[in-house]
Enzyme design. Structure first.
Site, PDB file in Angstrom:
ATOM      1  N   SER A 138      53.479  46.850  40.326  1.00  0.00           N
ATOM      2  CA  SER A 138      52.901  45.824  39.461  1.00  0.00           C
ATOM      3  C   SER A 138      51.375  45.936  39.492  1.00  0.00           C
ATOM      4  O   SER A 138      50.841  46.997  39.195  1.00  0.00           O
ATOM      5  CB  SER A 138      53.416  44.452  39.894  1.00  0.00           C
ATOM      6  OG  SER A 138      53.218  43.483  38.909  1.00  0.00           O
ATOM      7  N   ASP A 204      61.505  45.548  31.390  1.00  0.00           N
ATOM      8  CA  ASP A 204      60.407  45.061  32.235  1.00  0.00           C
ATOM      9  C   ASP A 204      59.205  44.708  31.354  1.00  0.00           C
ATOM     10  O   ASP A 204      58.634  45.582  30.695  1.00  0.00           O
ATOM     11  CB  ASP A 204      60.015  46.143  33.244  1.00  0.00           C
ATOM     12  CG  ASP A 204      58.993  45.667  34.270  1.00  0.00           C
ATOM     13  OD1 ASP A 204      58.260  44.699  33.994  1.00  0.00           O
ATOM     14  OD2 ASP A 204      58.909  46.281  35.347  1.00  0.00           O
ATOM     15  N   HIS A 216      61.707  43.334  36.287  1.00  0.00           N
ATOM     16  CA  HIS A 216      60.489  43.644  37.046  1.00  0.00           C
ATOM     17  C   HIS A 216      60.696  43.444  38.545  1.00  0.00           C
ATOM     18  O   HIS A 216      59.966  44.020  39.351  1.00  0.00           O
ATOM     19  CB  HIS A 216      59.336  42.772  36.553  1.00  0.00           C
ATOM     20  CG  HIS A 216      58.006  43.159  37.116  1.00  0.00           C
ATOM     21  ND1 HIS A 216      57.467  44.420  36.951  1.00  0.00           N
ATOM     22  CD2 HIS A 216      57.101  42.459  37.864  1.00  0.00           C
ATOM     23  CE1 HIS A 216      56.286  44.473  37.563  1.00  0.00           C
ATOM     24  NE2 HIS A 216      56.053  43.303  38.130  1.00  0.00           N
TER      25      HIS A 216
END
Length: 239
Positions: A138, A204, A216
């Site tokens: 991320s 995602d 995610h």
């Protein structure tokens, strides 16, 4: 509205909610779930001797956690470190958690890249034989992008010195926001692209513009962490 946004997910024994990573999607959210602490993190993989005592290891994973996670390797980095060690039973493997705020406004990615780059340069100087695997999840993937010198990947930060870049044997990222620009590491870095593996789950919203936030959060349990470890180990064994 994101699909499954109200559902919590249990990952590695911890309950993680989509709000933990909400701010990785522009305009979606402002608050992290975990909060963050700015303590150094280091540990060892299962493959060999510890680096906690300052000893050099054959391989070191340098990993940046996702937005809102407390300081450490995070929900993706921890199993990646374990899997990488298991894939390299004949080598000593250590890990280092990039020290950065992982703040919800995403502005901490640049300082995180600086920490990653400086740490790699420091260890490379002290340990001439150590190979590095770098990566992130991320916002941590943005940290990695900036450390590789990819322009437009986030806030300003220091890149890995050119004379050390060759010591980075593999790059593994998960849920990389660079994908929202329809860009990849392979297409953005001539130096690191050939040794990079990028994972973006179907749906995602952080890397692929989808609308399923559960996607995610699925990397620790959908087999991609193991695939990333196998990819990195293969490149290390080939060096």
């Amino acid at each position: 509205m994101l699909v499954g946004i109200s559902a919590a997910v249990v990952v590695a024994g911890a309950v993680v909610t989509p709000q933990a990573f909400a701010a990785t999607v522009p305009g979606f959210g402002r608050f992290g779930f975990f909060g963050s602490r700015n303590n150094a993190g280091a540990g060892t993989g299962t493959g060999g001797a510890a680096a906690d005592n300052g000893a050099c290891t054959d391989v070191q994973l340098v990993f940046a956690r996702g937005t809102g996670e407390p300081q450490g390797l995070g929900i993706v980095g921890r199993p990646l470190a374990q899997a990488l060690g298991a894939e390299l039973p004949g080598r000593t493997v250590s890990s280092f958690a990039v020290v950065y705020a992982a703040a919800s406004n995403q502005r901490s990615a640049g300082p995180g890249a600086t920490n990653m780059s400086r740490h790699i340069a420091s260890v490379a100087a002290a340990c001439p034989q150590t190979q590095f695997v770098i990566g992130g999840y991320s916002q941590g993937a943005s940290v990695t992008d900036i450390a590789m010198g990819i322009r437009g990947a986030g806030t300003a930060g220091e890149a890995i010195p050119a004379d050390v870049a060759g010591r980075v044997s593999a790059v593994v990222v998960f849920g990389n926001p660079l994908g929202l620009q329809r860009r990849t590491i392979a297409g953005s870095s001539a130096v690191f692209g050939p040794k990079a593996k990028e994972f973006c789950n179907n749906g995602d919203p952080v890397c692929g513009g989808g609308n399923n936030f559960a996607a995610h959060l699925a990397y620790p349990r959908n087999g991609t962490v193991q695939q990333g470890a196998e990819f990195a180990a293969g490149l290390i064994e080939g060096n």
